[in-house]
Design an enzyme around this catalytic site. Structure first.
Site, PDB file in Angstrom:
ATOM      1  N   GLY A  12      33.270  83.742  39.155  1.00  0.00           N
ATOM      2  CA  GLY A  12      34.654  84.204  39.206  1.00  0.00           C
ATOM      3  C   GLY A  12      34.744  85.719  39.082  1.00  0.00           C
ATOM      4  N   ASN A  34      31.271  75.798  38.656  1.00  0.00           N
ATOM      5  CA  ASN A  34      31.392  74.637  39.550  1.00  0.00           C
ATOM      6  C   ASN A  34      31.972  75.039  40.906  1.00  0.00           C
ATOM      7  OD1 ASN A  34      34.047  75.080  38.989  1.00  0.00           O
ATOM      8  ND2 ASN A  34      34.483  73.057  38.148  1.00  0.00           N
ATOM      9  N   ASP A  58      29.621  71.818  36.373  1.00  0.00           N
ATOM     10  CA  ASP A  58      30.964  71.804  35.782  1.00  0.00           C
ATOM     11  C   ASP A  58      30.814  71.727  34.264  1.00  0.00           C
ATOM     12  OD1 ASP A  58      33.473  71.196  34.847  1.00  0.00           O
ATOM     13  OD2 ASP A  58      33.881  69.645  36.339  1.00  0.00           O
ATOM     14  N   VAL A  59      31.250  72.764  33.569  1.00  0.00           N
ATOM     15  CA  VAL A  59      31.037  72.818  32.107  1.00  0.00           C
ATOM     16  C   VAL A  59      31.854  71.779  31.345  1.00  0.00           C
ATOM     17  CG1 VAL A  59      30.313  75.220  31.961  1.00  0.00           C
ATOM     18  CG2 VAL A  59      32.739  74.684  31.816  1.00  0.00           C
ATOM     19  N   SER A  77      37.417  79.008  33.915  1.00  0.00           N
ATOM     20  CA  SER A  77      38.790  78.473  33.913  1.00  0.00           C
ATOM     21  C   SER A  77      39.535  79.011  35.120  1.00  0.00           C
ATOM     22  CB  SER A  77      39.564  78.924  32.661  1.00  0.00           C
ATOM     23  OG  SER A  77      40.886  78.414  32.713  1.00  0.00           O
ATOM     24  N   LYS A  93      40.877  70.450  31.146  1.00  0.00           N
ATOM     25  CA  LYS A  93      39.535  69.966  30.776  1.00  0.00           C
ATOM     26  C   LYS A  93      38.570  71.115  30.466  1.00  0.00           C
ATOM     27  CE  LYS A  93      37.799  66.347  33.051  1.00  0.00           C
ATOM     28  NZ  LYS A  93      37.509  65.490  34.226  1.00  0.00           N
ATOM     29  N   ALA A 116      36.786  83.397  26.252  1.00  0.00           N
ATOM     30  CA  ALA A 116      37.857  84.127  26.932  1.00  0.00           C
ATOM     31  C   ALA A 116      39.171  83.436  26.627  1.00  0.00           C
ATOM     32  CB  ALA A 116      37.607  84.129  28.438  1.00  0.00           C
ATOM     33  N   TYR A 147      47.634  75.736  31.055  1.00  0.00           N
ATOM     34  CA  TYR A 147      46.730  76.868  30.801  1.00  0.00           C
ATOM     35  C   TYR A 147      46.907  77.364  29.362  1.00  0.00           C
ATOM     36  CZ  TYR A 147      44.486  81.437  31.614  1.00  0.00           C
ATOM     37  OH  TYR A 147      43.676  82.549  31.573  1.00  0.00           O
ATOM     38  N   TYR A 161      34.621  75.079  14.874  1.00  0.00           N
ATOM     39  CA  TYR A 161      33.146  75.115  14.912  1.00  0.00           C
ATOM     40  C   TYR A 161      32.608  76.234  14.028  1.00  0.00           C
ATOM     41  CZ  TYR A 161      31.548  71.455  17.996  1.00  0.00           C
ATOM     42  OH  TYR A 161      31.204  70.230  18.501  1.00  0.00           O
TER      43      TYR A 161
END
Ligand code: UDP
Length: 329
Positions: A12, A34, A58-59, A77, A93, A116, A147, A161
């Site tokens: 991207g 992806n 695809d993450v 994204s 997702k 990000a 979004y 986390y």
């Protein structure tokens, strides 16, 4: 030992500039994408480089990376309002399942993660300019909700986390950024106006053009991200250029830059379009000694040269997105 970094969304606009920066800084870079909205063209100068490898993946699905990782930068994204209206479920997702996979990977590899995030977490803000302490004004079920809420969830998951698993995390809230490799037809205002000028079309201002944005040149953003990654600051940080301009004024600047004889025409304002946006960059100045260096005049010139160098096919191509392949059933 050479440090290893995984960059998601590598093909991207921002991801590819980050790949360049980390390869130039002597890292081994693993770029993952992806290719729904990203394009290999953005990476073609890197694919033969011995310190770069590309993984078409695809993450939102389990990520497998052999060997060690020092850093993970999650930049995958869709990022323009038109993109996330077309692929709302993938947008949700990648911000939820995608970040979960990145954080899980970071935990196993003991890697530091930078995510990000976005000024969209502030929604249509009631506080101006927006400091990190502002919680935002987001419509969860509006068209931008897919979004905005994905990015808000992403921040929450990242902090969880960090708190519960001790993963080292960094969060950058990115304000409108521009530069070479933006997709001409991604619907965002800068490529839209420059594309229109180059094709000899009128410039479409949405609403009355009084809404404001603040545009940051990509090299400035990348420098800020690198500094944040290396810092020990774990709370969200705004990075953007506080020089604010109305969209109507911006259209005039593009008319002057391109010398087009076209005029401005007015179209309906999209639903929930934020009325004003400008980053409060007090925090980033203080903790990272960062502020933008590239003026809008200089940055727009470089960006215009890039768009001028595109082929006629690219200029008239209606759709760059390969989303047909990924339609959710
Ligand atoms: N915009 C416009 N004409 C266009 C595309 C966008 O007037 O052809 C407006 C849009 O309504 C918004 C601003 O420009 O107020 C910035 O839009 P963009 O999609 O670039 O980013 P975002 O709204 O996410 O900041």
């Amino acid at each position: 030992m050479m440090k290893r970094v995984l960059i998601t969304g590598a093909a991207g606009f921002l991801g590819s500039h980050l790949c360049d920066r980390f390869v130039n800084d002597g890292f081994h870079v693993i770029g993952m994408d992806n290719l729904i909205t990203g394009r290999m063209k953005n990476l073609e100068h890197l694919v033969k480089h011995s310190n770069f490898e590309f993984h078409h993946h695809d993450v939102s699905k389990h990520i497998h990376i052999p060997g060690e990782l020092d850093y993970i930068l999650h930049f995958a994204s869709p990022a323009s309002p038109i993109d996330y209206l077309k692929i709302p479920i993938q947008t949700l997702k990648v911000g939820s399942l995608g970040i979960h996979n990145c954080l899980g990977l970071a935990r196993v590899k003991k890697a530091r993660v930078l995510i990000a995030s976005t000024s969209e977490v502030y929604g249509d803000p009631n506080v101006h300019p927006q400091p990190e302490s502002y919680w935002g004004n987001v419509n969860p079920v509006g068209p931008r909700g897919v979004y905005d809420e994905a990015k808000r969830f992403q921040e929450a998951m990242t902090m969880a986390y960090h708190t519960f698993h001790g993963v080292e995390t960094r969060i950058v809230r990115i304000f409108n950024t521009y530069g070479p490799r933006m997709r001409l037809n991604d619907g965002r205002v800068l490529p839209a106006f420059i594309g229109q000028a180059l094709r000899g079309e009128d410039l479409t201002v949405f609403g009355d053009g009084s809404q404001t944005r603040s545009f940051c040149y990509v090299d400035d953003l990348v420098e800020g991200i690198v500094r944040l990654l290396k810092s020990d600051y774990e709370q969200p940080v705004n990075i953007g250029n506080p020089s604010e301009i109305s969209i109507a004024q911006f259209a005039e600047e593009i008319i002057e830059l391109t010398g087009t004889e076209q005029k401005v025409i007015y179209k309906d304002l999209p639903v929930d379009d934020p009325k004003q946006r400008r980053p409060d960059i007090t925090l980033v100045k203080k903790i990272l000694d960062w502020e933008p260096k590239v003026t809008r005049q200089a940055g727009l010139k470089i960006t215009y040269e890039y768009f001028k160098s595109l082929s006629k096919e690219e200029l008239y191509e209606k759709e760059h997105m390969n989303f047909d392949k990924y339609i959710v059933r």
